[in-house]
Design an enzyme around this catalytic site. Structure first.
Site, PDB file in Angstrom:
ATOM      1  N   ASN A 209       0.798  -0.810   0.419  1.00 16.04           N
ATOM      2  CA  ASN A 209       0.224   0.548   0.244  1.00 16.04           C
ATOM      3  C   ASN A 209       1.095   1.208   0.177  1.00 16.04           C
ATOM      4  OD1 ASN A 209      -0.340   1.549   2.934  1.00 16.04           O
ATOM      5  ND2 ASN A 209      -0.408  -1.339   3.225  1.00 16.04           N
ATOM      6  N   PRO A 306      -3.963 -10.559  10.739  1.00 13.36           N
ATOM      7  CA  PRO A 306      -3.859 -10.224  11.706  1.00 13.36           C
ATOM      8  C   PRO A 306      -4.809  -9.647  12.041  1.00 13.36           C
ATOM      9  CG  PRO A 306      -2.171 -11.659  11.683  1.00 13.36           C
ATOM     10  CD  PRO A 306      -2.370 -11.576  10.452  1.00 13.36           C
ATOM     11  N   LYS A 342     -12.746  -1.462  18.295  1.00 17.89           N
ATOM     12  CA  LYS A 342     -10.768  -2.407  17.838  1.00 17.89           C
ATOM     13  C   LYS A 342     -10.674  -2.248  19.937  1.00 17.89           C
ATOM     14  CE  LYS A 342      -9.715  -2.029  13.494  1.00 17.89           C
ATOM     15  NZ  LYS A 342      -8.007  -2.036  13.248  1.00 17.89           N
TER      16      LYS A 342
HETATM   17  O1  C5P Z   1      -9.540  -0.749   9.659  1.00 23.09           O
HETATM   18  P1  C5P Z   1      -8.100  -0.320   9.615  1.00 23.09           P
HETATM   19  O2  C5P Z   1      -7.386  -0.699   8.699  1.00 23.09           O
HETATM   20  O3  C5P Z   1      -8.311   0.975   8.809  1.00 23.09           O
HETATM   21  O4  C5P Z   1      -7.719   0.367  11.119  1.00 23.09           O
HETATM   22  C1  C5P Z   1      -6.824   0.970  11.243  1.00 23.09           C
HETATM   23  C2  C5P Z   1      -6.402   0.637  12.187  1.00 23.09           C
HETATM   24  O5  C5P Z   1      -5.260  -0.259  12.438  1.00 23.09           O
HETATM   25  C3  C5P Z   1      -4.484   1.946  12.446  1.00 23.09           C
HETATM   26  O6  C5P Z   1      -3.634   1.830  14.034  1.00 23.09           O
HETATM   27  C4  C5P Z   1      -3.453   0.115  12.306  1.00 23.09           C
HETATM   28  O7  C5P Z   1      -2.597   0.178  12.601  1.00 23.09           O
HETATM   29  C5  C5P Z   1      -4.301  -1.212  12.614  1.00 23.09           C
HETATM   30  N1  C5P Z   1      -4.820  -2.482  11.944  1.00 23.09           N
HETATM   31  C6  C5P Z   1      -3.788  -3.165  12.774  1.00 23.09           C
HETATM   32  N2  C5P Z   1      -4.032  -4.719  12.189  1.00 23.09           N
HETATM   33  C7  C5P Z   1      -4.754  -4.600  10.934  1.00 23.09           C
HETATM   34  C8  C5P Z   1      -4.974  -3.765  10.666  1.00 23.09           C
HETATM   35  C9  C5P Z   1      -5.591  -2.356  11.747  1.00 23.09           C
HETATM   36  O8  C5P Z   1      -3.744  -3.293  14.094  1.00 23.09           O
HETATM   37  N3  C5P Z   1      -4.050  -6.109  10.524  1.00 23.09           N
END
Ligand code: C5P
Length: 401
Positions: A209, A306, A342
Site C-alpha cells: 500500500n 491478523p 477494536k
Molecule cells: O481498520 P483499519 O485498517 O483502517 O484500522 C487502522 C488501524 O488499525 C491502524 O492503527 C492500524 O495500524 C491498525 N491495524 C492493525 N492490524 C490490522 C489492520 C489495521 O493493527 N490488521
C-alpha cells in the site's frame, strides 16, 4: 530542569572560547546528561583532549582515521547515538564547512551522518562574524533548520569589542534543556508501528500500500522527545531511524509485524499503531514466479490478516492503545466505529487525499477518545506528531497515572 539520560554530542572547534566548553560539559553533566566530545584538530591547540575526557568521563574523538576508536564506537554509531549535537565554539571555518556539506574530518562527518537537531554556537572575532561570507553561511544553516545560539556582544579575547562572543555555558545549557521540551513520557516504554506491509504473491511480486511511514516515524521521534523509551516496528520503508529510538525492528508482512509488536509490547506502556497493515494476504505464496497466461484471468485467493490492535486489545494486561484511521470518506463515523470495535483508548483519524495523508508531507488529524474529539489542524507531520504525542500523554497520565 533535567537532562537525565539525554545524549549530547558536544563538538568543539578551534577557538579560544573552547575553554568555556570545559565548563559546559560539567554543567550538562550536572543535569544528568551523557556527553561525548568530538574535537576538531584545531580545537586541540586550545584545550587538550585529556581535559574533555576527564570532564565527560568518555573517550574524546578527534580523527576519522582512529582505527581503535572506530572499533569501539564507529562514527555512524556516534551520529546515531546523539539526540542533540551542540557545536561550541563554532569557528568561521567550521560554519563554512557545515554550510557547504563538507565531511573532511570526524566532526563534520558526524554532523552529516546524524538526524539529530544541530545547535551551533558561533565564536569569533567581531570583524569575521560581520563578514558577508560568514553571514551567508549562517543564513544557509538557518534556512536548513540549524539552530544558531548567539553570538553575544561584548569584550573579545582579541581585545575587540563587538558581536562574536560565544554564549555562556549556562545559556547554552538552557537552550539544550528547552529543546527537549516537557518530558511528559519520561520512563515510559512506547512501541510505534509504521509504514506499509508487503504480502508476497510470489518471489517477485507482492501486495502493498502507499503508506510512506513518515507519520509513524515522526510519532516515534516525538515520543523520544517527550522522554519515552521508543521501539519502532517498521514495515518496508526507506527512512532513517529517528535519533534516540532505542530499538528498530524491520518487518515485511502483517504476520511478521504482529509477532514483532506482540513481543515488543509485552512490557510496554503505550502502543501507537501508525502502520498501514494490509488486511489481506495471498492465501498461498508461490515459490516460483507466476507465469503470464495469455488471455486467461488470474485469480488470487486472499486470506485475512491478523488484526494487530485487536490482538493487543484482547489481552488482559494491555498497553494504552492508540490506532490510526486513514479514510477517504465518512472519516468520523468509521473512526468512532473502530475506536469502539477494536477496544482502543484513542484513535487518530485522517482524511486521505487532497495533499494530505499517504505520501504527503502534511497531514491533519482528529483525535477521538471516550470523552470527545480534538482537532489537530493541518501541519507538517513532525509538528502534528508532537501535538499528537502530547495529547496521548495527557490522556495516558489521566487514566493510567
Ligand atoms: O481498520 P483499519 O485498517 O483502517 O484500522 C487502522 C488501524 O488499525 C491502524 O492503527 C492500524 O495500524 C491498525 N491495524 C492493525 N492490524 C490490522 C489492520 C489495521 O493493527 N490488521
Amino acid at each position: 530542569m533535567s537532562l537525565a539520560q539525554r545524549r549530547i554530542l558536544l563538538g568543539v572547534s578551534g577557538g579560544i572560547a573552547a575553554y568555556k566548553s570545559c565548563e559546559l560539559v560539567r554543567r550538562l553533566r550536572d543535569l544528568g546528561a551523557e556527553v561525548r566530545v568530538v574535537m576538531t584538530e584545531g580545537a586541540t591547540h586550545f584545550v587538550s583532549a585529556t581535559t574533555f575526557q576527564a570532564l565527560s568521563g568518555q573517550p574524546v574523538r578527534i580523527s576519522l582515521w582512529d582505527a581503535e576508536a572506530e572499533a569501539a564506537m564507529g562514527h555512524i554509531e556516534l551520529a546515531r547515538w546523539a539526540e542533540r549535537i551542540l557545536i561550541a565554539p563554532a569557528s568561521a571555518d567550521l560554519i563554512a564547512q557545515l554550510a557547504h556539506g563538507f565531511a573532511n574530518d570526524l566532526l563534520t562527518t558526524v554532523c552529516l551522518a546524524s538526524a539529530a537537531p544541530l545547535y551551533v554556537a558561533p565564536a569569533m572575532n567581531q570583524q569575521m562574524w560581520a563578514h558577508a561570507a560568514v553571514q551567508a553561511n549562517v543564513d544557509t544553516l538557518r534556512q536548513r533548520g540549524v539552530h544558531l545560539l548567539g553570538p553575544a556582544s561584548g569584550d573579545q579575547a582579541c581585545g575587540d569589542i563587538g558581536s562574536g562572543r560565544m554564549l555562556e555555558p549556562l545559556e547554552l545549557r538552557e537552550a539544550i534543556v528547552a529543546s527537549f521540551g516537557n518530558a511528559v513520557l519520561r520512563g515510559r516504554k512506547v512501541v510505534v508501528s509504521a509504514g506499509p506491509t508487503y504480502e508476497d504473491i510470489d518471489p517477485v511480486r507482492f501486495i502493498g500500500n502507499r503508506s510512506s511511514g513518515r507519520m509513524g516515524f515522526a510519532v516515534a521521534e516525538a515520543a523520544v522527545q517527550a522522554g519515552a523509551e521508543v521501539t519502532l516496528v517498521a514495515g518496508p520503508v526507506s527512512l532513517a531511524t529517528p535519533p534516540g529510538v532505542v530499538r528498530r525492528i524491520d518487518v515485511r508482512s502483517a504476520n511478521q509485524m504482529r509477532d514483532a509488536v506482540v513481543a515488543a509490547t509485552a512490557h510496554a506502556d503505550i502502543y501507537i499503531g501508525a502502520a498501514a497493515v494490509g488486511d489481506y494476504r495471498p492465501a498461498e505464496v508461490a515459490d516460483h514466479k507466476i507465469k503470464k497466461r495469455d488471455g486467461a484471468a488470474l485469480e488470487l485467493s486472499l486470506a485475512e490478516n491478523p488484526d494487530i490492535l485487536g490482538t493487543l486489545a484482547a489481552q488482559t494486561v494491555r498497553p494504552f492503545l492508540v490506532g490510526f484511521a486513514a479514510e477517504t470518506h465518512d472519516v468520523e463515523r468509521y473512526a468512532r466505529d473502530k475506536l469502539a470495535r477494536k477496544g482502543l483508548d484513542m484513535i487518530a483519524a485522517n482524511q486521505v487525499g487532497g495533499g494530505l495523508g499517504f505520501e504527503a508531507a502534511d497531514n491533519a488529524l482528529t483525535l477521538y477518545g471516550p470523552d470527545g474529539a480534538i482537532e489537530l489542524p493541518r501541519a507538517s507531520k513532525s509538528e502534528l506528531a508532537r501535538q499528537l504525542v502530547a495529547k496521548i500523554a495527557e490522556r495516558y497520565v489521566a487514566v493510567r497515572g
